[in-house]
Structures are given as structure tokens and as C-alpha cells.
Scaffold this active site. Sequence first.
Site, PDB file in Angstrom:
ATOM      1  N   GLY A  11       0.798  -1.224   0.000  1.00 15.50           N
ATOM      2  CA  GLY A  11       0.000   0.000   0.000  1.00 15.50           C
ATOM      3  C   GLY A  11       0.826   1.268   0.000  1.00 15.50           C
ATOM      4  N   ARG A  88     -18.201   5.937   7.429  1.00 23.46           N
ATOM      5  CA  ARG A  88     -17.077   5.708   8.338  1.00 23.46           C
ATOM      6  C   ARG A  88     -17.241   4.372   9.065  1.00 23.46           C
ATOM      7  NH1 ARG A  88     -13.698   9.900   8.648  1.00 23.46           N
ATOM      8  NH2 ARG A  88     -14.446  11.933   7.942  1.00 23.46           N
ATOM      9  N   ASN A  95     -11.551  -2.346   8.052  1.00 22.73           N
ATOM     10  CA  ASN A  95     -10.193  -2.257   8.588  1.00 22.73           C
ATOM     11  C   ASN A  95     -10.055  -3.002   9.912  1.00 22.73           C
ATOM     12  OD1 ASN A  95      -9.280  -0.854   6.401  1.00 22.73           O
ATOM     13  ND2 ASN A  95      -9.281   1.144   7.376  1.00 22.73           N
ATOM     14  N   ASP A 151       1.861  12.361  14.858  1.00 19.62           N
ATOM     15  CA  ASP A 151       1.361  13.544  15.561  1.00 19.62           C
ATOM     16  C   ASP A 151       2.517  14.350  16.147  1.00 19.62           C
ATOM     17  OD1 ASP A 151      -1.259  12.651  15.014  1.00 19.62           O
ATOM     18  OD2 ASP A 151      -1.216  11.379  16.795  1.00 19.62           O
ATOM     19  N   HIS A 182      -5.099   9.286  18.458  1.00 14.93           N
ATOM     20  CA  HIS A 182      -4.505   9.509  17.135  1.00 14.93           C
ATOM     21  C   HIS A 182      -5.574   9.894  16.115  1.00 14.93           C
ATOM     22  CE1 HIS A 182      -1.614   9.262  13.932  1.00 14.93           C
ATOM     23  NE2 HIS A 182      -2.201   8.235  13.348  1.00 14.93           N
TER      24      HIS A 182
END
Length: 335
Positions: A11, A88, A95, A151, A182
Site C-alpha cells: 500500500g 465511516r 479495517n 502527531d 490519534h
Amino acid sequence: MVKAVVAGASGGIGQPLSLLLKLSPYVDELALYDVVNSPGVATDLSHISTAGPVKGFLPKDDGLKGALTGADIVVIPAGIPRKPGMTRDDLFKINAGIVRDIIEGVAKYAPKAFVLIISNPVNSTVPIAAEVLKKHNVFDPRKVLGVTTLDSVRAQTFTAEVNSDSSNKNPSKLNIPVVGGHSGDTIVPLLSKASPAVNVPAADVEKLIKRIQFGGDEVVQAKDGAGSATLSMAYAGFRFAEAVLRGAKGESNVVEPSFVYLDGKAIAGADKVKEAVGVDFFAVPIEFGPSGATKVVDVLSGISDSEKKLLSVAVEGLSGNISKGVDFIVNSASK
């Protein structure tokens, strides 16, 4: 000998991350796993003139077993981006299922490996990984690590841009602790804890915090819908993986932030953080050693009132994210 595995190696994050790991002096062998193209990516990388073999694996012929067997560190950027018409919740379920299945493989074939989770949403996928490993009685909180380094990387970069202290304009020389989670407002940059201290004009502070929290949106917009943060995430994942490996080799004072499990006594100081924030998982600077996450670096003491407010918002969001991950595994098991 250190065998590193990248699960999701074909990916947008996986390929540059695999490249960086191929260049790392801390990695002796690289195994690349994905549902497509991983043998091609591995062959391409194998032409690079650094030591160590690279091999690609597909799901067929027990590829996950082949990739994971003997692994010392498993980095997981696997997952799909959100597509048109996809909610979402749809994205989460896909996932979450991908991460669950990879972690099932880790539990069977590499139960003692360090597991570094990049797959979004990290606030939920790390609890998913923990629940799967608990089910197999191989969960070690010191080794299941959510990668939130991006981040911190953004905090360093963006803060250096607006820092009025001209002597602190190099982002690599700044340490800006980022805690919480996150995603969005679960990300809490602690500018008051910057080292060396920074001087951000008051008018820019709120804008800076929002930019750190929602930096991913900036990349999506700049790529005009053609992708998300892949290169910067690959760099952050690599930086984190090297920190884990440096600690494992006995190097001292190796610190990176990570989204970790706070319950229990496995990580020194984690119980104090849980008492302060009230959730089971939380991103905080971690010192790494031979066994993984050895202790929490205390950055929550003495934060500013405005940072306390940001923290309160983050914890509220995190609570739901964590529950969503745990519930996904509980509900999967009950079907």
C-alpha cells in the site's frame, strides 16, 4: 538476527515503510505480506545493496504463516482508504476485520513479537489487537504498540514554523509531547512541555493546535482526493520501529510516543496515567527497553489549564473509540 514483517506492504504506506526498513541497520531480514503485489515489492527492494534478504508473501499457500513465523517485529499499516459512498462505519468494519485477522496470525505464529499498529483508527485497532491476543493468552502490554509518532512529527514541524525564537527553528531539535489518541481532537499537543521551550504568539496557538490535530486533512486536500498521508506516515512508522529496535538492543533513553494499554503493572507509571485520565488506552511518551515499553515518561504533571481542557475533550472521545474496538471483537466472538 532481527526479522521484521510489514503487513500491508503493497500500500501507500507499506511500500515506503518497507523501503526504509530495508535501509535500516537494525533489520536483518524483511518479510512483506499483503493480499496483492507483495512478491513484486519484495523483488524490487531485494535489488537494493544493503544486507539482508527480502521475501514477499500472499494469502495463498499459508502466506501469513510464512511471513510471521520467526518474526521479531510486525508493523501493520494494512487497511483500505475510505471510498466514495462508504460510511465511516463501513470503513471501520473492514479495517477492523483486517487487523483482527492479522493479529490472529501474530497470536499463532509470532506471539512474542513486537506489534506496531498503524492501521486506522488506531484508537480502536489497538484495543482490537489487545482483545485478540488476550483471547489467545499471549497479550503483553509492553509489546502491543499503537503508532502515534506522526502527531509528534507534525507538532515538531508546525511548531518550528511559528516559533518566534529564531534559535529553535529546526523541527528535528524540538521535542513537543503529544498525548491522548490519534485522531482529531483526541490528539493533545503539550506546548507547555516543549523542550527546548518555544515561544508561539498567542494569536497562533489555537490555530497551531488545530493544525496538529487535523494535519491529515491538509494532506487529503492537497492531494485533491487522490490519497492521504502516506509518506509522512511511513517516515513516522519507521522512526517508531527503529526506536523499538534500538531499545530492544539495550540502547538507553530511547523515547517515542505510543498508544498503549494502561491497565496492570507491565509498564512502569502506566497505572498513574490511567488514574489521571480514566481510560484503558492512551498515547504518552514511552521509554523503550529489551522487553518493549518499559516506562511512561510523565508529561501530564503541571500542564496548563487550556491543555487540561483539551485533555478532557480527548478522553471523552477516546472512551467511545476504545469501546468500539473492544465491542467489535466481543460481538465477532458471539456470532
